[in-house]
Design a protein around this motif. Structure first.
Motif, short mmCIF file in Angstrom:
data_model
loop_
_atom_site.label_atom_id
_atom_site.label_comp_id
_atom_site.label_asym_id
_atom_site.label_seq_id
_atom_site.Cartn_x
_atom_site.Cartn_y
_atom_site.Cartn_z
N GLN A 1 -2.54 9.68 4.97
CA GLN A 1 -3.42 8.91 4.08
C GLN A 1 -4.10 7.79 4.85
O GLN A 1 -5.31 7.55 4.72
N SER B 1 6.81 9.42 4.66
CA SER B 1 6.21 8.55 5.68
C SER B 1 5.10 9.27 6.43
O SER B 1 4.08 8.67 6.78
N TYR C 1 2.13 9.30 4.24
CA TYR C 1 1.47 8.00 4.23
C TYR C 1 0.62 7.81 5.48
O TYR C 1 -0.50 7.27 5.41
N GLN C 2 1.09 8.28 6.63
CA GLN C 2 0.30 8.18 7.84
C GLN C 2 -0.97 9.03 7.75
O GLN C 2 -2.04 8.62 8.22
N ILE D 1 0.87 4.37 -2.78
CA ILE D 1 0.72 5.80 -2.50
C ILE D 1 1.92 6.56 -3.02
O ILE D 1 1.79 7.64 -3.63
N GLN D 2 3.09 5.99 -2.83
CA GLN D 2 4.32 6.63 -3.32
C GLN D 2 4.28 6.75 -4.84
O GLN D 2 4.68 7.78 -5.41
N HIS E 1 0.83 -1.20 0.00
CA HIS E 1 0.00 0.00 0.00
C HIS E 1 0.86 1.25 0.00
O HIS E 1 0.56 2.23 -0.70
N ARG E 2 1.95 1.24 0.77
CA ARG E 2 2.84 2.40 0.82
C ARG E 2 3.49 2.65 -0.55
O ARG E 2 3.61 3.80 -1.00
#
Length: 828
Positions: free
Chosen positions: A316, A310, A313-314, A275-276, A271-272
């Protein structure tokens, strides 16, 4: 740094960040449905077919098929969108209307009309705090006096409240006008006029729910929470005080964090990376093991580092977890409410595609919440309810109903619909006519506007005339095939496709399909021929075979004819019966006799009888070659009738039938006629329709312009209980690439997939499409030299070396492009 994080967060939430919302065109509902689009299905690598040129809304047939065949019985749908895009909203509106129509139909639901089924529409566009506003807009009763009863005024009041009373989300709601007004009408008890066939009892309420944590709180997580102490306070506020997340004592709390001390929201490497990739345009679907300069292993090691990415991402994950908690809680609360008809409640979630893609983000969070509730909630009934719901959404929707309304789930399965703009496929770099047009424009120094108009016309023509060809270009493009089909191959190794169904649409506001475009489509019988062209093809065919008939008496290559007939299934006995005086006049593409299985005493019709080879074999098989005449002038079975377009071939076969000793015309006769006007040919010889036990044809249907009319006349010519065996060449798909100039014969071939439904529609039963095992290309080791050249005169040949303009066929595998089949069907 904070500005960077905020801007990137908007990019994830709105993947179509290049679109200027202020410039968005808010089209009327009818116009919104008139644009180029396809709905692709990942599991079959194909499209949901349907171009409704006869419908008010061209999208409707495809949407109806999607709902009725794929999604009707789903419990939960996810729709990943690009926000406020009119074309996407048009699709969403039709989808929800069709789903509501299916669920609200009294014949399919069988529930008390006073307790109608409900669809719960959960939208990212509204925060959880906005629920009182949404409830007021939906009901417009005395308890919510802030909204007018008039739908248009109420919508404007909704926008005003959205901006002034809250102002946190900032979406453009105007493209959603028709969708939200439709939902309001269903909850106000107004009739659903979107489907005129509805009966008065048909109804389904659509309730709108706010789905997201207010956007400003996601920004706070980045700005105000640098350490564990600040995170403890933040998450306590989000859960205990505001209710956006599960409380510390809730079972669902265990789905929230990776561990109890770090307050790092639970996510995954895949998932990360997703998003990246949305930020940086990284290719996650190639076989490369490097992403942004790091291997997958190095990327995993970097997860624990505190970086702008990071923290993004948190943020999100915060929105994903809040929405997952909201959806799971709604479903459980409805499930346990105790009202019987609530078992039919369904759910559709609309959010930015980045929150749903590959069934990650929000879908993962919903499942995790239900799983923890099923495992850890102290109430046994609540645990059972969570398990029921988890099981019901952890599968694909049932494609057909199987006591669906008798089970307690009220729907089974979940599915994800995604969106993609067509410009991202770069058809202008792949579709030959667009490439040629661009080159011509460049050579001519044409204005950009002219080149764009040409490209728009070519795209509409491709969509309206050759939709399956458009599907091929879309599905084969890396931009679609990677995420949709090859999702497991890249560095992320996704478990699911980007979407189960992908809505690919032309985002060009100026490329609208109007009535003129649709009229052209309706009037064309097939993608290659107009009525006048069909007549030209028929005249050209008749003229060519007239020449064949005129030279049929010249000696031909017996050895070559034997080799060809042997290749396509004729036996030595067959060829011996025909004899060397006729065998070189063989014409055909297969052996229909192997399928027809003509019996002694039957009446046989041979369509496109040519120079008589198959008619002569039919004489043997039905016994007409040896059967005595009943009385002079009386025609009775067994007998054979051959029909051909060329008068010279009819004359030749009639002469040869007499020379072979057959009884002409009592046992065999040949007529000059057109299979599209078969009754006219029969009437000239006083032959009634419904005369024949079996109809054969060997290659004639290849060149028939109106295939439906031809098969229909075969049906009419057969007695009840009769059968057909029609050998013909087909195109494997339903089109030929219009960028090439194909020979006229190939342009007339039917598509393989069209024949069976066409024959069944005519009335044939037990229809089979039998592989004739007749290759399009074959090596014939027969020397052409030494064949009698008839004193220098040459036999006329239909098939020879391709003309110069068809040399491209030499480089094609014709057996991949075409297939010879024998069409079998019965008239019962």
């Amino acid at each position: 740094l904070n500005d960077f994080v905020h801007n990137v967060m908007l990019m994830v939430s709105e993947p179509s960040q290049e679109r200027n919302i202020a410039d968005n065109i808010h089209m009327g509902e009818e116009e919104m449905n008139r644009f180029v689009h396809r709905i692709l299905k990942s599991s079959s690598a194909s499209s949901i077919a349907g171009l409704g040129s006869k419908s008010t809304h061209p999208t409707a047939p495809a949407v109806q098929q999607l709902v009725n065949q794929e999604l009707q019985h789903a419990k939960l749908l996810y729709f990943g969108e690009f926000h406020s895009e009119s074309r996407i909203v048009a699709f969403q509106t039709e989808l929800i209307k069709e789903w509501a129509n299916c669920l609200g139909s009294s014949s399919s639901v069988g529930l008390d009309k006073n307790n109608p089924p409900r669809i719960h529409l959960i939208m990212e566009h509204f925060s959880v705090d906005m629920q009182p506003m949404l409830d007021g807009y939906a009901s417009a009763d005395a308890t919510h006096k802030s909204f007018s009863e008039d739908d248009e005024k109420a919508f404007e009041e909704l926008i005003t409240s959205y901006k002034n009373d809250f102002g946190t989300e900032g979406h453009d709601l105007r493209p959603y006008r028709n969708l939200l007004q439709f939902c309001r009408q269903t909850t106000k008890g107004e009739p659903n006029n979107s489907c005129p066939e509805n009966n008065e009892e048909a109804s389904c309420e659509v309730h709108v729910h706010g789905g997201f944590i207010p956007r400003n709180h996601a920004a706070r997580l980045n700005k105000e929470c640098p350490d564990a102490s600040s995170k403890i306070k933040f998450f306590d506020e989000m859960s205990s005080q505001r209710g956006y997340l599960p409380k510390e004592s809730d079972a669902m709390r265990n789905a929230l964090f990776e561990d109890g001390s770090s307050f790092k929201l639970r996510g995954s490497t895949e998932h990360r990376l997703l998003i990246q990739s949305l930020m940086r345009g990284t290719d996650l679907y190639s076989s490369s093991e490097v992403v942004e300069g790091h291997s997958a292993e190095e990327a995993d090691e970097a997860v624990d580092e505190e970086t702008p990415m990071s923290r993004l991402y948190q943020a999100q994950l915060l929105k994903d977890h809040a929405m997952g908690f909201r959806i799971a809680s709604l479903m459980l609360d409805h499930y346990e409410a105790g009202r019987d008809s609530l078992s039919s409640d369904r759910y559709i979630v609309i959010a930015g595609f980045g929150h749903l893609k590959h069934h990650m983000g929000v879908p993962e969070c919903v499942n995790r919440c239900l799983r923890q509730e099923a495992l850890l909630h102290p109430n046994e009934q609540r645990r059972a309810s969570a398990m029921d719901l988890l099981l019901s959404i952890s599968r694909r929707p049932l494609s057909t109903e199987s006591n669906i309304h008798q089970n307690k789930f009220g729907g089974n399965g979940s599915a994800l619909i995604g969106c993609q703009m067509m410009y991202e496929v770069y058809l202008e770099d792949k579709y030959p006519p667009m490439i040629d047009a661009a080159e011509e424009a460049s050579d001519d120094g044409a204005e950009d506007d002219g080149a764009e108009q040409t490209k728009r016309k070519l795209l509409k023509d491709l969509y309206l005339q050759h939709p399956k060809l458009l599907d091929e270009y879309l599905i084969k493009s890396p931009e679609i095939s990677g995420p949709l089909l090859h999702f497991a191959n890249g560095i992320a190794g996704f478990e699911h496709p980007s979407a189960d169904f992908l809505f690919v649409y032309d985002e060009d506001d100026d490329n609208i399909i109007d009535g003129t475009d649709l009229d052209k489509t309706n009037k064309s019988k097939c993608p290659f021929q107009t009525d006048s062209a069909n007549k030209d093809v028929k005249d050209e065919t008749a003229e060519a075979y007239e020449q064949v008939g005129k030279t049929a008496g010249m000696k031909g290559n017996v050895a070559k004819a034997r080799a060809i007939m042997s290749q396509i299934g004729y036996t030595e006995d067959d060829m011996a019966y025909i004899g060397d005086d006729d065998i070189y006049n063989f014409q055909g593409v297969a052996n229909p006799h192997n399928v027809a299985k003509i019996n002694f005493g039957e009446a046989v019709l041979d369509i496109g009888s040519g120079l008589g080879i198959d008619s002569f074999l039919a004489m043997r098989d039905c016994g007409a070659d040896t059967c005595q005449l009943a009385s002079e002038g009386v025609i009775s079975a067994p007998f054979v009738v051959g029909v051909d377009l060329a008068e010279s071939e009819v004359q030749h076969t009639t002469k040869r039938a007499s020379e072979r000793g057959y009884s002409v015309p009592q046992r065999i006769q040949f007529l000059c006629g057109d299979v599209e006007k078969l009754d006219k040919a029969f009437s000239l010889k006083n032959l009634p329709m419904e005369t024949f036990d079996v109809c054969i044809s060997n290659g004639a249907f290849c060149l028939v312009p109106d295939k439906f009319k031809a098969f229909e006349n075969v049906f009419k010519s057969l007695k009840p209980g009769g059968r057909m065996a029609i050998s013909t060449t087909t195109i494997v798909s339903d089109h030929l690439d219009p960028s090439f100039e194909w020979p006229v014969c190939m342009r007339m071939f039917a598509s393989l997939e069209s024949i069976q439904p066409m024959c069944e529609r005519i009335g044939f039963k037990n229809v089979r499409i039998v592989d004739a095992e007749s290759p399009m290309e074959m090596e014939i080791p027969i020397d052409e030299e030494g064949v009698n050249n008839n004193n220098g005169r040459q036999r006329f040949k239909i098939h020879g070396k391709y003309a110069d303009q068809f040399e491209f066929l030499d480089n094609m595998d014709m057996d991949e492009l075409c297939k010879v089949v024998t069409v079998y069907g019965e008239k019962l």
